[in-house]
Design a protein around this motif. Structure first.
Motif, short mmCIF file in Angstrom:
data_model
loop_
_atom_site.label_atom_id
_atom_site.label_comp_id
_atom_site.label_asym_id
_atom_site.label_seq_id
_atom_site.Cartn_x
_atom_site.Cartn_y
_atom_site.Cartn_z
N VAL A 86 0.89 -1.18 0.00
CA VAL A 86 0.00 0.00 0.00
C VAL A 86 0.91 1.21 0.00
N SER A 87 0.91 1.94 -1.12
CA SER A 87 1.95 2.94 -1.38
C SER A 87 1.36 4.32 -1.60
N THR A 88 2.11 5.34 -1.19
CA THR A 88 1.71 6.72 -1.47
C THR A 88 2.11 7.08 -2.90
N LEU A 89 1.28 7.90 -3.55
CA LEU A 89 1.56 8.32 -4.92
C LEU A 89 2.54 9.49 -4.93
N THR A 90 3.71 9.27 -4.35
CA THR A 90 4.76 10.29 -4.35
C THR A 90 5.99 9.68 -4.98
N GLN A 91 6.97 10.51 -5.32
CA GLN A 91 8.20 9.99 -5.92
C GLN A 91 8.92 9.05 -4.96
N ALA A 92 8.97 9.44 -3.66
CA ALA A 92 9.63 8.58 -2.66
C ALA A 92 8.88 7.25 -2.54
N GLY A 93 7.54 7.35 -2.47
CA GLY A 93 6.72 6.13 -2.38
C GLY A 93 6.90 5.25 -3.60
N ALA A 94 7.03 5.88 -4.78
CA ALA A 94 7.22 5.13 -6.03
C ALA A 94 8.56 4.40 -6.03
N ASP A 95 9.61 5.09 -5.60
CA ASP A 95 10.95 4.47 -5.58
C ASP A 95 10.95 3.23 -4.69
N ASP A 102 10.73 -5.55 -6.85
CA ASP A 102 12.00 -6.24 -7.08
C ASP A 102 12.24 -7.29 -6.00
N ALA A 103 11.79 -7.00 -4.78
CA ALA A 103 12.02 -7.91 -3.65
C ALA A 103 10.98 -9.03 -3.58
N GLY A 104 9.99 -9.00 -4.50
CA GLY A 104 9.03 -10.11 -4.54
C GLY A 104 7.60 -9.77 -4.18
N ALA A 105 7.27 -8.48 -3.99
CA ALA A 105 5.87 -8.11 -3.74
C ALA A 105 5.02 -8.52 -4.94
N ALA A 205 11.62 3.41 -15.12
CA ALA A 205 12.51 3.63 -16.27
C ALA A 205 13.92 3.97 -15.80
N LYS A 206 14.00 4.76 -14.75
CA LYS A 206 15.31 5.15 -14.20
C LYS A 206 16.07 3.92 -13.71
N ARG A 207 15.35 3.03 -13.01
CA ARG A 207 15.99 1.82 -12.50
C ARG A 207 16.47 0.92 -13.65
N LEU A 208 15.61 0.74 -14.67
CA LEU A 208 16.00 -0.07 -15.82
C LEU A 208 17.25 0.50 -16.50
N ASN A 209 17.27 1.82 -16.64
CA ASN A 209 18.39 2.47 -17.30
C ASN A 209 19.69 2.27 -16.52
N GLU A 210 19.59 2.37 -15.19
CA GLU A 210 20.79 2.22 -14.34
C GLU A 210 21.36 0.80 -14.38
N GLU A 211 20.47 -0.19 -14.60
CA GLU A 211 20.90 -1.59 -14.47
C GLU A 211 21.05 -2.31 -15.81
N SER A 212 20.90 -1.57 -16.91
CA SER A 212 21.02 -2.17 -18.25
C SER A 212 22.19 -1.55 -19.01
N ILE A 213 22.73 -2.33 -19.96
CA ILE A 213 23.72 -1.76 -20.88
C ILE A 213 22.99 -0.89 -21.90
N MET A 214 21.78 -1.31 -22.28
CA MET A 214 20.96 -0.50 -23.18
C MET A 214 20.58 0.81 -22.49
N SER A 215 20.30 1.82 -23.28
CA SER A 215 19.79 3.08 -22.73
C SER A 215 18.27 2.97 -22.65
N VAL A 216 17.71 3.18 -21.46
CA VAL A 216 16.26 3.06 -21.27
C VAL A 216 15.70 4.43 -20.88
N MET A 217 14.64 4.85 -21.55
CA MET A 217 14.04 6.14 -21.24
C MET A 217 12.53 6.02 -21.19
N GLU A 218 11.92 6.86 -20.35
CA GLU A 218 10.47 6.99 -20.34
C GLU A 218 10.09 8.01 -21.42
N VAL A 219 9.11 7.67 -22.23
CA VAL A 219 8.70 8.55 -23.33
C VAL A 219 7.76 9.62 -22.78
#
Length: 346
Positions: A86-95, A102-105, A205-219
């Protein structure tokens, strides 16, 4: 499957008395669900899990004594079970929520920021549906398998494929992550639709970009597609692929929800048939419902290559299962086989 004699047992873990009461009232509306207990913090929850043996847990992301993410990791290590954050719709909550997935939720719902009646009604429908599906989900697919640290390599052969398209929902953040992080940077452009709210898609998108060799961006605006790049639809708009001469572009559209989703996988897939025809590989991964199944069939009928994730590796075999029933998938593959297959084809 639950019934009136054996309802789904739910434990609610939240330090807010208001949220505990609200979620209890929402879930108790449905006769196939029973809130067996509530807990004010993870230590209280640990005792209640032992005592009541719940089928599903709802877990607040931010709590005193021990945060929800740490507690979730303990649960998934010691006693894996479906956990809805149960998450808040904030950037911190999203992160934090992206880390929780990732941890299995199993999934998450957004905590209502106010007591607006419409928001409560929308939350009610979403929470009840997710609890019912969580109770039947493939718990084995939620458990963390070791991440592959190796990036695959392509052969030198030139590919006829201009594009790879991937759609997913429940369980999809990890499924997409496990594919994209193994792909080399000389792949054709990849377009991605994951059912996820707006602020969460930015974190993802930020997490995917940080952990991939490919460049990942949100459109966020029309963008020309380039090889070695992956493009994620934002959580509040449809994404389509359009051809402009020899170039392919990702463009955004307002439009109403399709299959109850925005962005919708079907919207992306239908646009690809017009823009690329047979020169595409499309994959439909784990998720509730049937979004993307019809689009995948249309892509297959255009002569392109289509993949559905298999039941054993899917957290929920709704979307890929619907595609298989329609005979929309040429290949039905376990998640861990999809990256190699994609590389072998291009």
């Amino acid at each position: 499957m639950s019934n009136l004699l054996n309802p789904i047992k739910v434990l609610i873990v939240d330090d807010s008395a208001f949220i505990r009461v609200l979620l209890s009232q929402i879930l108790d509306q449905d006769e196939s669900i029973k809130v067996v207990a509530t807990a004010v913090d993870p230590f209280d929850a640990r005792e209640k899990i032992k005592k009541f043996n719940p089928d599903v847990i709802t877990l607040d992301v931010e709590m005193p004594k021990m945060d929800g993410l740490t507690f979730l990791k303990n649960i998934m290590r010691l006693r894996p079970m479906p956990v809805i954050m149960v998450s808040t719709l904030t950037q911190a909550g999203a992160d934090i929520t992206i880390q929780a997935l990732d941890a299995g939720a199993f999934d998450f719902v957004s905590k209502p920021s106010s007591e607006v009646k419409e928001k409560i009604i929308a939350l009610s429908e979403e929470l009840i549906e997710k609890v019912k599906i969580a109770a039947q989900c493939n718990t084995a697919a939620l458990e963390k398998s070791p991440k592959s640290s190796s990036v695959l390599t392509r052969s030198e052969t030139k590919s006829d494929f201009e594009l790879i398209a991937i759609g997913a929902s429940t369980g999809g953040t990890e499924a997409i992550h496990s594919i994209v992080t193994q792909l080399p940077c000389d792949m054709p452009p990849i377009v991605l639709v994951q059912h996820i709210p707006d602020v969460f898609s930015t974190s993802y998108a930020k997490r995917l970009n940080e952990e991939s060799i490919m460049s990942v961006m949100e459109v966020r605006r029309p963008v020309k597609l380039s090889s070695g790049h992956a493009y994620l639809a934002p959580g509040h708009m449809h994404m389509e692929v359009k051809r402009k001469g020899k170039e392919l572009w990702a463009v955004l559209g307002e439009g109403p929800p399709v299959n109850r989703h925005k962005p919708a996988v079907d919207v992306l897939f239908h646009s690809i048939v017009k823009a690329v025809g047979a020169r595409c590989i499309a994959a439909l991964l784990t998720g509730m419902g049937q979004d993307g199944a019809n689009g995948l069939l249309e892509i297959r009928n255009s002569g392109a290559l289509t993949i559905a994730q298999d039941e054993q590796s899917s957290v929920v075999w709704g979307m890929p299962g619907a595609a298989v029933k329609l005979d929309a998938a040429q290949k039905v593959l376990a998640l861990n086989r999809i990256p190699k297959f994609l590389v072998s084809q291009v």
